[in-house]
Design a protein around this motif. Structure first.
Motif: not given
Length: 92
Positions: A86-91
């Motif tokens: 999720i963190y990479e996707t939001c980035q």
């Protein structure tokens, strides 16, 4: 990898809503009830396409018997997807 999980809609009459979706060929696949939070989640999907679920969210009437009325487009709740990170996707 992104994966579709379900679409959630709020309902005020679960039995009638289930009957409607059964007319379309969907069947109940699972159910979760929280007495403490006063809601029931009902998942339906077409046979053989269980990955394409509709989640019905039924918020129970208030303890005084009054019901929350869903108006002004509040019946749609969310689209749910699973992503690897999720963190990479939001980035992105």
């Amino acid at each position: 990898m992104t994966r579709y999980l379900h679409t959630m809609i709020r309902v005020t009459d679960p039995d009638a809503t289930i009957r409607f979706f059964e007319l379309l060929g969907l069947k109940e696949t699972r159910r979760f009830t929280s007495e403490k939070a006063r809601f029931t989640l009902i998942y339906l999907a077409p046979e053989g396409q269980e990955e394409a679920e509709v989640e019905l969210t039924y918020n129970w009437p208030a303890e005084d018997g009054s019901a929350e009325i869903y108006t002004g487009g509040r019946n749609f709740g969310h689209l749910a997807y699973r992503v690897d990170n999720i963190y990479e996707t939001c980035q992105r």
